[in-house]
Write a protein that holds these residues in place. Structure first.
Motif, PDB file in Angstrom:
ATOM      1  N   LEU A 119       0.947  -1.072   0.080  1.00  0.00           N
ATOM      2  CA  LEU A 119       0.030   0.042   0.019  1.00  0.00           C
ATOM      3  C   LEU A 119       0.779   1.107  -0.067  1.00  0.00           C
ATOM      4  CD1 LEU A 119      -2.672  -1.053   2.752  1.00  0.00           C
ATOM      5  CD2 LEU A 119      -2.811  -1.242   0.250  1.00  0.00           C
ATOM      6  N   ILE A 120       0.916   1.988  -1.133  1.00  0.00           N
ATOM      7  CA  ILE A 120       1.696   3.295  -1.272  1.00  0.00           C
ATOM      8  C   ILE A 120       0.933   4.411  -1.049  1.00  0.00           C
ATOM      9  CG2 ILE A 120       3.410   4.282  -2.523  1.00  0.00           C
ATOM     10  CD1 ILE A 120       4.056   1.290  -2.063  1.00  0.00           C
ATOM     11  N   GLY A 121       1.312   5.040  -0.300  1.00  0.00           N
ATOM     12  CA  GLY A 121       0.642   6.527   0.046  1.00  0.00           C
ATOM     13  C   GLY A 121       0.615   7.555  -0.908  1.00  0.00           C
ATOM     14  N   THR A 122      -0.336   8.451  -0.792  1.00  0.00           N
ATOM     15  CA  THR A 122      -0.242   9.616  -1.921  1.00  0.00           C
ATOM     16  C   THR A 122      -0.882  10.929  -0.930  1.00  0.00           C
ATOM     17  OG1 THR A 122      -2.527   9.359  -2.808  1.00  0.00           O
ATOM     18  CG2 THR A 122      -0.583   8.178  -3.872  1.00  0.00           C
ATOM     19  N   PRO A 123      -1.022  12.079  -1.541  1.00  0.00           N
ATOM     20  CA  PRO A 123      -1.653  13.311  -0.846  1.00  0.00           C
ATOM     21  C   PRO A 123      -2.936  12.956  -0.226  1.00  0.00           C
ATOM     22  CG  PRO A 123      -0.229  13.962  -2.766  1.00  0.00           C
ATOM     23  CD  PRO A 123      -0.449  12.496  -2.889  1.00  0.00           C
ATOM     24  N   VAL A 124      -3.787  12.356  -0.825  1.00  0.00           N
ATOM     25  CA  VAL A 124      -5.139  11.845  -0.656  1.00  0.00           C
ATOM     26  C   VAL A 124      -5.321  10.996   0.795  1.00  0.00           C
ATOM     27  CG1 VAL A 124      -7.616  10.541  -0.951  1.00  0.00           C
ATOM     28  CG2 VAL A 124      -6.265  12.135  -2.778  1.00  0.00           C
ATOM     29  N   PRO A 125      -4.672   9.927   1.179  1.00  0.00           N
ATOM     30  CA  PRO A 125      -4.852   9.293   2.265  1.00  0.00           C
ATOM     31  C   PRO A 125      -3.914  10.104   3.296  1.00  0.00           C
ATOM     32  CG  PRO A 125      -3.332   8.223   0.750  1.00  0.00           C
ATOM     33  CD  PRO A 125      -4.068   9.110  -0.098  1.00  0.00           C
ATOM     34  N   ALA A 126      -2.989  10.907   3.038  1.00  0.00           N
ATOM     35  CA  ALA A 126      -2.317  11.619   4.053  1.00  0.00           C
ATOM     36  C   ALA A 126      -3.091  12.665   4.639  1.00  0.00           C
ATOM     37  CB  ALA A 126      -0.949  12.353   3.249  1.00  0.00           C
ATOM     38  N   VAL A 127      -3.954  13.427   3.822  1.00  0.00           N
ATOM     39  CA  VAL A 127      -4.844  14.469   4.135  1.00  0.00           C
ATOM     40  C   VAL A 127      -6.118  13.754   4.967  1.00  0.00           C
ATOM     41  CG1 VAL A 127      -6.408  16.113   3.162  1.00  0.00           C
ATOM     42  CG2 VAL A 127      -4.166  15.879   2.242  1.00  0.00           C
ATOM     43  N   ILE A 128      -6.467  12.812   4.787  1.00  0.00           N
ATOM     44  CA  ILE A 128      -7.570  12.294   5.543  1.00  0.00           C
ATOM     45  C   ILE A 128      -7.072  11.353   6.656  1.00  0.00           C
ATOM     46  CG2 ILE A 128      -9.136  12.569   3.390  1.00  0.00           C
ATOM     47  CD1 ILE A 128      -9.118   9.206   3.099  1.00  0.00           C
ATOM     48  N   ALA A 129      -5.889  11.184   6.825  1.00  0.00           N
ATOM     49  CA  ALA A 129      -5.152  10.428   7.856  1.00  0.00           C
ATOM     50  C   ALA A 129      -5.673   9.103   7.572  1.00  0.00           C
ATOM     51  CB  ALA A 129      -5.805  10.954   9.148  1.00  0.00           C
ATOM     52  N   THR A 130      -5.660   8.303   6.442  1.00  0.00           N
ATOM     53  CA  THR A 130      -5.946   6.744   6.505  1.00  0.00           C
ATOM     54  C   THR A 130      -5.008   5.935   7.629  1.00  0.00           C
ATOM     55  OG1 THR A 130      -6.298   6.983   4.102  1.00  0.00           O
ATOM     56  CG2 THR A 130      -5.824   4.781   4.866  1.00  0.00           C
ATOM     57  N   ASP A 131      -5.829   5.131   8.096  1.00  0.00           N
ATOM     58  CA  ASP A 131      -5.047   4.321   9.113  1.00  0.00           C
ATOM     59  C   ASP A 131      -4.823   3.109   8.320  1.00  0.00           C
ATOM     60  OD1 ASP A 131      -4.651   2.474  11.427  1.00  0.00           O
ATOM     61  OD2 ASP A 131      -6.382   2.941  12.299  1.00  0.00           O
ATOM     62  N   TYR A 132      -3.626   2.911   8.189  1.00  0.00           N
ATOM     63  CA  TYR A 132      -2.724   1.838   7.443  1.00  0.00           C
ATOM     64  C   TYR A 132      -2.477   0.892   8.106  1.00  0.00           C
ATOM     65  CZ  TYR A 132      -1.416   5.117   3.730  1.00  0.00           C
ATOM     66  OH  TYR A 132      -1.289   5.884   2.531  1.00  0.00           O
ATOM     67  N   ARG A 133      -2.335   0.701   9.475  1.00  0.00           N
ATOM     68  CA  ARG A 133      -2.268  -0.311  10.087  1.00  0.00           C
ATOM     69  C   ARG A 133      -3.771  -1.205  10.351  1.00  0.00           C
ATOM     70  NH1 ARG A 133       0.241   1.956  15.582  1.00  0.00           N
ATOM     71  NH2 ARG A 133      -1.119   3.619  15.243  1.00  0.00           N
ATOM     72  N   ALA A 134      -4.816  -0.445  10.279  1.00  0.00           N
ATOM     73  CA  ALA A 134      -5.968  -0.855  10.538  1.00  0.00           C
ATOM     74  C   ALA A 134      -6.250  -1.616   8.896  1.00  0.00           C
ATOM     75  CB  ALA A 134      -7.298   0.104  10.798  1.00  0.00           C
ATOM     76  N   LEU A 135      -5.872  -1.221   7.754  1.00  0.00           N
ATOM     77  CA  LEU A 135      -5.998  -1.651   6.585  1.00  0.00           C
ATOM     78  C   LEU A 135      -5.193  -2.957   6.670  1.00  0.00           C
ATOM     79  CD1 LEU A 135      -6.238   1.180   3.980  1.00  0.00           C
ATOM     80  CD2 LEU A 135      -7.735  -0.603   4.279  1.00  0.00           C
ATOM     81  N   LYS A 136      -4.136  -3.009   7.196  1.00  0.00           N
ATOM     82  CA  LYS A 136      -3.151  -4.182   6.888  1.00  0.00           C
ATOM     83  C   LYS A 136      -3.997  -5.328   7.818  1.00  0.00           C
ATOM     84  CE  LYS A 136       1.307  -5.531   8.840  1.00  0.00           C
ATOM     85  NZ  LYS A 136       1.900  -6.302   7.652  1.00  0.00           N
ATOM     86  N   ARG A 137      -4.395  -4.946   8.987  1.00  0.00           N
ATOM     87  CA  ARG A 137      -4.916  -6.100   9.589  1.00  0.00           C
ATOM     88  C   ARG A 137      -6.095  -6.615   9.073  1.00  0.00           C
ATOM     89  NH1 ARG A 137      -3.897  -2.586  14.080  1.00  0.00           N
ATOM     90  NH2 ARG A 137      -6.142  -1.856  14.284  1.00  0.00           N
ATOM     91  N   LEU A 138      -7.256  -5.641   8.391  1.00  0.00           N
ATOM     92  CA  LEU A 138      -8.270  -6.145   7.564  1.00  0.00           C
ATOM     93  C   LEU A 138      -7.991  -6.973   6.548  1.00  0.00           C
ATOM     94  CD1 LEU A 138     -10.531  -2.694   7.889  1.00  0.00           C
ATOM     95  CD2 LEU A 138     -10.943  -5.173   9.082  1.00  0.00           C
ATOM     96  N   MET A 139      -7.083  -6.347   5.858  1.00  0.00           N
ATOM     97  CA  MET A 139      -6.427  -7.189   4.447  1.00  0.00           C
ATOM     98  C   MET A 139      -5.877  -8.626   4.772  1.00  0.00           C
ATOM     99  SD  MET A 139      -5.204  -4.106   2.087  1.00  0.00           S
ATOM    100  CE  MET A 139      -6.124  -3.223   1.064  1.00  0.00           C
ATOM    101  N   GLU A 140      -5.154  -8.562   5.654  1.00  0.00           N
ATOM    102  CA  GLU A 140      -4.427  -9.872   6.070  1.00  0.00           C
ATOM    103  C   GLU A 140      -5.285 -10.731   6.689  1.00  0.00           C
ATOM    104  OE1 GLU A 140       0.428  -8.301   6.762  1.00  0.00           O
ATOM    105  OE2 GLU A 140      -0.980  -8.494   8.466  1.00  0.00           O
ATOM    106  N   THR A 141      -6.218 -10.540   7.039  1.00  0.00           N
ATOM    107  CA  THR A 141      -7.351 -11.568   7.899  1.00  0.00           C
ATOM    108  C   THR A 141      -8.251 -11.903   6.745  1.00  0.00           C
ATOM    109  OG1 THR A 141      -7.559 -10.214   9.843  1.00  0.00           O
ATOM    110  CG2 THR A 141      -9.272 -11.590   9.176  1.00  0.00           C
ATOM    111  N   ASP A 142      -8.117 -11.230   5.835  1.00  0.00           N
ATOM    112  CA  ASP A 142      -9.399 -11.490   4.296  1.00  0.00           C
ATOM    113  C   ASP A 142      -8.424 -12.252   3.493  1.00  0.00           C
ATOM    114  OD1 ASP A 142     -11.523 -11.654   2.881  1.00  0.00           O
ATOM    115  OD2 ASP A 142     -11.730  -9.857   2.476  1.00  0.00           O
ATOM    116  N   TYR A 143      -7.102 -11.725   3.216  1.00  0.00           N
ATOM    117  CA  TYR A 143      -6.719 -12.309   1.902  1.00  0.00           C
ATOM    118  C   TYR A 143      -5.519 -13.512   2.473  1.00  0.00           C
ATOM    119  CZ  TYR A 143      -7.351  -7.519   0.299  1.00  0.00           C
ATOM    120  OH  TYR A 143      -8.000  -6.331   0.088  1.00  0.00           O
TER     121      TYR A 143
END
Length: 407
Positions: A92-116
């Motif tokens: 997952l590579i960040g850009t200005p959009v997720p930086a501005v809205i403070a995307t929670d990468y750790r949460a995404l990592k947990r959700l994706m790893e559980t699913d994939y």
């Protein structure tokens, strides 16, 4: 005016630096953008894109998706794509959009790893910093995810074939041959094993050609170096704490090497090894102009090595000083007294005038930022500055251009 560019194009941003590190490892890289950033990365910032395969996707975030944080859409689209691609991990590579809205990468990592059930490597770039920041973050993230001692999802996947929370025995992994090129943990009868950190096509000769690096290290008695991000595997990354030492060849590799040193005791040195014939030919071209004060503008570590080459062959020439300047990272560990960290475009002209340099060595595009200057400008292409305008497809081609006069 801060940020004003009259002569130079925008430099390669951190998201492209992160992709440059992960490109080689066989993962599925998702650029967290609406579509424009991935176009810039593949079209302008990654010289290997038209030569080698790598799965790079845009998250295709729409305005409301980003604003409302509809992560489930990203997770579902990624899962569908994984059905068609045999990816070793998801990046997952960040850009200005997720930086501005403070995307929670750790949460995404947990959700994706559980699913994939595949490792997820998030790199929190913002699309605003320079490429070397992205290089540094990406190397750190892949080490923390895959290093066996860290026990991250990547390490568990290599060791166990799944993301199961299961203890990792280093001795057992050594016996099974799962320590990449490093073999067993026991080093008593092994030759020195050397890692190279920070090598990417964005600021090294040859746009991804690493044969000169192998040759230079062989001249120093080092065989089969592990060049992270170029000639290694994820198994080599997992075993990175077991090399005898690391060589850092760009400022983007300093933090990852320092982390390995502080936490696992792996020593490192900061230098850019050059084959002797390349160094001799470059020195001949430069010293043939009999310069007095030289400024090298490139990434710091590469420029430092070229400075050493020039100083080492200047005994019979009136060379007073060789300094280094860069718009990118400048590590304090190898920064000399008169070296300069540039921030704005016009700072280069001010520096050259103030110090009286009669020779500047750098990317040919930089010559435009020195209007009216009467000195000698020699070519030293830097992909992160001029992209494919002055790029080379091999080390041989690069060094044929390096040191030529730019009119």
């Amino acid at each position: 005016m801060k940020g004003l560019r009259k002569y130079l194009s925008p430099f390669t941003p951190d998201q492209s630096g992160a992709v440059s590190v992960l490109f080689h490892y066989g993962g599925m890289l998702i650029i967290m953008d609406a579509g424009g950033c991935v176009g810039n990365i593949c079209g302008y910032d990654e010289p290997r894109w038209d030569k080698k395969k790598s799965a790079i996707f845009s998250a295709a975030l729409r305005d409301l998706d980003a604003i409302l944080g509809r992560d489930e859409l990203l997770i579902q689209k990624t899962k569908e794509a994984l059905g068609d691609i045999d990816a070793k991990f998801v990046g997952l590579i960040g850009t200005p959009v997720p930086a501005v809205i403070a995307t929670d990468y750790r949460a995404l990592k947990r959700l994706m790893e559980t699913d994939y059930e595949v490792p997820v490597v998030p790199v929190e770039t913002n699309g605003i910093d320079m490429y070397d920041e992205g290089v540094s973050k990406a190397f750190l993230q892949i080490l923390k995810n895959y290093l066996y001692e860290e026990g991250g999802s990547g390490a568990r996947f290599i060791a166990n074939g799944s993301l199961e929370q299961k203890a990792i025995s280093l001795e057992e992994l050594g016996k099974l041959g799962k320590l990449g090129k490093l073999g067993k943990i026991d080093k008593s009868n092994a030759s020195e094993r050397v890692g190279v950190i920070g090598f990417t096509p964005l600021d090294t000769p040859g746009s991804g050609d690493y044969e000169d690096m192998v040759t230079a290290l062989r001249e120093q008695g080092v065989d089969n170096p592990v060049i992270y991000g170029m000639n290694d595997t994820l198994g080599d990354v997992a075993a990175a704490a077991h090399v005898d030492r690391n060589i850092v060849v760009s400022p983007g590799g300093v933090k990852p090497a320092r982390w390995l040193s502080d936490k696992y005791g792996v020593p490192y040195e900061i230098c850019y090894p050059l084959p002797q014939d390349r160094a001799d030919e470059f020195s001949r071209k430069v010293m043939g102009h009999e310069p007095r004060k030289v400024l090298i503008v490139h990434q710091q570590v590469f420029a430092n090595s070229l400075r050493d080459v020039l100083i080492g062959t200047s005994e019979d020439n009136p060379l007073e000083r060789v300094d280094v300047a860069s718009w990118f990272m400048m590590s304090k560990e190898v920064r000399h007294e008169n070296d300069t960290k540039l921030n704005e475009e016009d700072e280069l002209m001010k520096l050259v005038d103030a110090e009286g340099y009669d020779m500047v060595i750098g990317d040919p595009l930089i010559k435009r930022a020195l209007p009216g200057w009467k000195g000698t400008f020699l070519s030293l292409p830097h992909f992160a500055i001029s992209a494919s305008l002055y790029s080379s497809s091999s080390d041989e081609e690069y060094w044929q251009k390096a040191g030529d006069v730019v009119k």
